[in-house]
Design an enzyme around this catalytic site. Structure first.
Site: not given
Length: 306
Positions: A160-161
């Site tokens: 979840k960048a």
């Protein structure tokens, strides 16, 4: 109200900092290159007081995301869990959305920068239904975006960048300009992936299906709804789904920490099922909200009370 001009406190590198003073230099590495990770977490008021839903799972995913993109974490999972509980206590929030984020500082510039420090913040604020109370009841209008979800090996979709969400932002803003509520994104092969910030489920003949997580986020709300659906006796399948299958399904809905369980009433100008929230979606939505609000005692371990 501006997100930078609020009362309250933000946990910043181990200290509670007044909201307006929680600032970062404009030359911070992550602002320029997107190398960071974040989580979206919710806390709800329950009969036993305020509790964060699936706190440990969210923090574990944050650490996994950091590991995937190669960021060293300066705090332990237990410390970050406690930081999130403390932010709620200090800000005296009964219900809130929390945003833990890890990012590189301004210790160096350029892709080759060395000696970068990983910084961590946790903010929390009151935030209602992401797609609106009306959308939760009536369902939302969705359009397939011209922007595809990332190829799995281009940016490692399990993380979840921060940088991954440029793709989501472009897709969402494209359909908002056309009057829709949310985007549907396809993977590079043309199969259904997810919304701009949600996982998607479709229901046909009582069977619930959702895309596998090859090119979609392994959503914690997604996992929760799958478990609740199985507990209710429904068959749940993870598989490839085509765009036209969504057109002819009986029901469809999005899931996410912010979106919770949001029905889809229309996609690409085609009504989904009867064009309103379907009966299975309604049951799952009710079961999910009962779980997060502590009205169901089935999974007490999913609630971390402050």
């Amino acid at each position: 109200m501006s997100m930078s001009d609020r009362d309250g406190y933000i946990w910043y590198d181990g200290k509670m900092v007044p909201w307006r003073e929680a600032t970062t230099h404009v030359l911070t590495y992550t602002l320029h290159y997107g190398a960071g990770c974040f989580e979206g977490v919710r806390a709800y008021e329950t009969p036993k007081g305020t509790a964060i839903f699936r706190l440990q799972e969210h923090t574990r995913r944050l650490f996994n995301s950091a590991k995937i993109i190669g960021m060293a974490m300066p705090w332990s999972e237990d410390e970050l869990n406690e930081a999130q509980l403390e932010v709620l206590r200090v800000n005296q929030l009964k219900e809130a959305y929390l945003r833990p984020m890890v990012f590189y500082g301004s210790e160096g510039m350029g892709l080759r920068a060395t000696g970068l420090k990983t910084h961590v913040i946790v903010a929390a604020w009151t935030w209602g239904s992401y797609l609106g109370a009306d959308g939760m009841e009536r369902g939302i209008r969705v359009k397939t975006s011209s922007f595809s979800r990332h190829y799995v090996n281009s940016s490692l979709c399990r993380a979840k960048a921060n940088a991954n969400y440029l793709n989501s932002s472009m897709a969402l803003n494209e359909v908002l300009k056309d009057g829709y509520d949310e985007a549907l994104m396809l993977d590079p092969e043309g199969y259904v992936a997810e919304g701009s910030a949600e996982n998607i489920f479709v229901i046909t003949n009582g069977v619930i299906s959702t895309p596998d997580v090859t090119s979609a986020l392994d959503g914690i709300t997604r996992r929760t709804v799958m478990q609740l659906a199985q507990d209710m006796g429904y068959t749940v399948r993870e598989r490839r789904i085509t765009r036209d299958e969504v057109y002819v399904c009986d029901e469809a809905f999005f899931t996410g920490t912010a979106a919770e369980v949001t029905p889809i009433r229309e996609i690409d100008n085609r009504p989904v099922g009867s064009g309103s929230r379907g009966p299975i979606t309604q049951k799952l939505q009710a079961a999910y909200l009962a779980q997060v609000k502590g009205q169901s005692e089935r999974y007490p371990e999913w609630l971390s009370h402050i």
